[in-house]
Scaffold this active site. Sequence first.
Site, PDB file in Angstrom:
ATOM      1  N   LEU A   8       0.841  -1.192   0.000  1.00 11.48           N
ATOM      2  CA  LEU A   8       0.000   0.000   0.000  1.00 11.48           C
ATOM      3  C   LEU A   8       0.880   1.247   0.000  1.00 11.48           C
ATOM      4  O   LEU A   8       1.565   1.521   0.975  1.00 11.48           O
ATOM      5  CB  LEU A   8      -0.931  -0.016   1.214  1.00 11.48           C
ATOM      6  N   ARG A  15       2.676  14.685   6.612  1.00  9.97           N
ATOM      7  CA  ARG A  15       3.612  15.100   7.667  1.00  9.97           C
ATOM      8  C   ARG A  15       5.062  15.173   7.191  1.00  9.97           C
ATOM      9  O   ARG A  15       5.921  15.709   7.900  1.00  9.97           O
ATOM     10  CB  ARG A  15       3.484  14.152   8.863  1.00  9.97           C
ATOM     11  N   LYS A  22       5.495  10.132   0.059  1.00 17.70           N
ATOM     12  CA  LYS A  22       6.323   9.696   1.186  1.00 17.70           C
ATOM     13  C   LYS A  22       7.263   8.563   0.793  1.00 17.70           C
ATOM     14  O   LYS A  22       8.443   8.559   1.166  1.00 17.70           O
ATOM     15  CB  LYS A  22       5.416   9.265   2.329  1.00 17.70           C
ATOM     16  N   ARG A 331      37.059  12.794  -9.131  1.00 21.84           N
ATOM     17  CA  ARG A 331      35.736  12.997  -9.723  1.00 21.84           C
ATOM     18  C   ARG A 331      35.318  11.842 -10.633  1.00 21.84           C
ATOM     19  O   ARG A 331      36.124  10.957 -10.938  1.00 21.84           O
ATOM     20  CB  ARG A 331      35.723  14.332 -10.466  1.00 21.84           C
ATOM     21  N   LYS A 349      39.902  14.775 -12.635  1.00 25.84           N
ATOM     22  CA  LYS A 349      38.595  14.780 -13.294  1.00 25.84           C
ATOM     23  C   LYS A 349      38.660  13.985 -14.604  1.00 25.84           C
ATOM     24  O   LYS A 349      39.431  14.299 -15.495  1.00 25.84           O
ATOM     25  CB  LYS A 349      38.154  16.223 -13.561  1.00 25.84           C
ATOM     26  N   ASN A 375      55.481  11.691 -13.105  1.00 21.51           N
ATOM     27  CA  ASN A 375      55.519  12.540 -11.917  1.00 21.51           C
ATOM     28  C   ASN A 375      55.036  13.933 -12.303  1.00 21.51           C
ATOM     29  O   ASN A 375      55.593  14.573 -13.202  1.00 21.51           O
ATOM     30  CB  ASN A 375      56.941  12.629 -11.351  1.00 21.51           C
ATOM     31  N   ALA A 378      54.032  20.009  -8.184  1.00 22.22           N
ATOM     32  CA  ALA A 378      53.041  20.846  -7.510  1.00 22.22           C
ATOM     33  C   ALA A 378      52.609  22.010  -8.376  1.00 22.22           C
ATOM     34  O   ALA A 378      53.395  22.610  -9.094  1.00 22.22           O
ATOM     35  CB  ALA A 378      53.619  21.362  -6.203  1.00 22.22           C
ATOM     36  N   SER A 403      57.160  21.753 -11.465  1.00 25.50           N
ATOM     37  CA  SER A 403      56.143  22.483 -10.700  1.00 25.50           C
ATOM     38  C   SER A 403      55.622  23.689 -11.462  1.00 25.50           C
ATOM     39  O   SER A 403      56.334  24.321 -12.250  1.00 25.50           O
ATOM     40  CB  SER A 403      56.747  22.952  -9.369  1.00 25.50           C
TER      41      SER A 403
END
Length: 455
Positions: A8, A15, A22, A331, A349, A375, A378, A403
């Site tokens: 059901l 509420r 619901k 991601r 990503k 490698n 940074a 880097s």
Amino acid sequence: MSYSAVILAAGKGVRMRSELPKVVHKLSGKPIILHVVEAVYQAGVTDITIVVGHERDKVREILADYPVNFAIQEKQLGTGHALMQARTEVNHNNTLLVLAGDIPLLQAETIKGLLQFHTQKKNIATILSTSLENPKGYGRIVRDNDAFLKIVEEKDATVEEKLIGEINSGIYCFQAANAFAALDKIDTENAQGEYYLTDILGILKKEGQKVDVLLTTASSDVFGINDRVQLSQAQAIMYRRKNLALMKNGVTIIDPASTFVDNEVEIASDTVIMPFTIITGKTKIGNNCEIGPYSHINDSLIGHEVVIENSRIRQAEIGNKCLIGPFAYIRPESVLHENVKIGDFVEIKKSDIGADSKIPHLSYVGDAQVGENVNIGAGTITCNYDGYNKHLTILEKGVFIGSNTNLVAPIKLGENAVTGAGSTISSDVPPNALVVERATPKIIEDWATNKKKER
């Protein structure tokens, strides 16, 4: 023995304070109604009818992949009226399981126990009940000594009846033909002016049919969802169940109270889950991993001996022995092969990162194919978006990126190529080459001294 089930699920759930039905609200990553349907299937009942009403198309959409039937309750006139709508969908020769669509904690073993009890006792109707310290809001089971006498809804109960702790779960077994025959005899003479499904139990009993009650100790199984508070309470129970099952199967969870794992997640033995970790969807995690603290993983495949610290992993594939974090973001559609290191404040990503490659810190790698033993220093950025389209960056085996390098895609660096720190590379680089792209420095002697004199 042949079984049918009617669930059901036609109510709006006022509420919940929501535009959604619901039963569409999610618990452990999937809609409430799905938990109920799957429990019924796992109990061996495959002939299922869902009674839908409010926003029924949303319920149909959720169940599109399940071979269920639908009956429509245009006006919500009570649980008895809801079952009436399923009359033509049910084989009247079957044993009929009737239950609500808002009891997501119900487990297959509880359903099996009810069906078995009903069959062994040769009952015409069986009610599943449980005892609660606070039965407020539930219909009460009234007994004459130990025998079932009646169910009384709380709005219709006397003061004495409200003190009864044994409650009606809203889960029943019937011989279908008898149930539908009794439905034709119920009326709306009650406090709510509705057709109560429970009234057919009294009718069957008066006709001399065998009506019995199975009292279950699994009280959380019958926990219904009526508002957001109860939704959160049910979620807490589900998390506790999952954590307990994982620990029994060899997973170490340092603090179960602060660890949140969805039902469909799979975690192999000897993996350790640190506090404040969220693992959702259909994530699979291998052996001997360490996950967390403060990590969030969804719908991802994690290999063996992986460490993920303070990081976010979304719909990604992580190979064996990878080291990720802290504060990394992997991601969707990213693949990390074996023994890859992704350090702090690195974002990956939609990229394929080859085995033994390292992106230690402060870099963005998007739409890239990175070979083995690469490698990336940074501050490196793959400039993959030109404002209109995304472009591919290819770094072949053994490439070393200095880097603060900008790699302007589309671009390809051949095997063992090296970029000088601070370079912006916008054209392909052949294998084994060093590429440095820097402006010639312009030095103005005594500039600061002269600037002060001007003041």
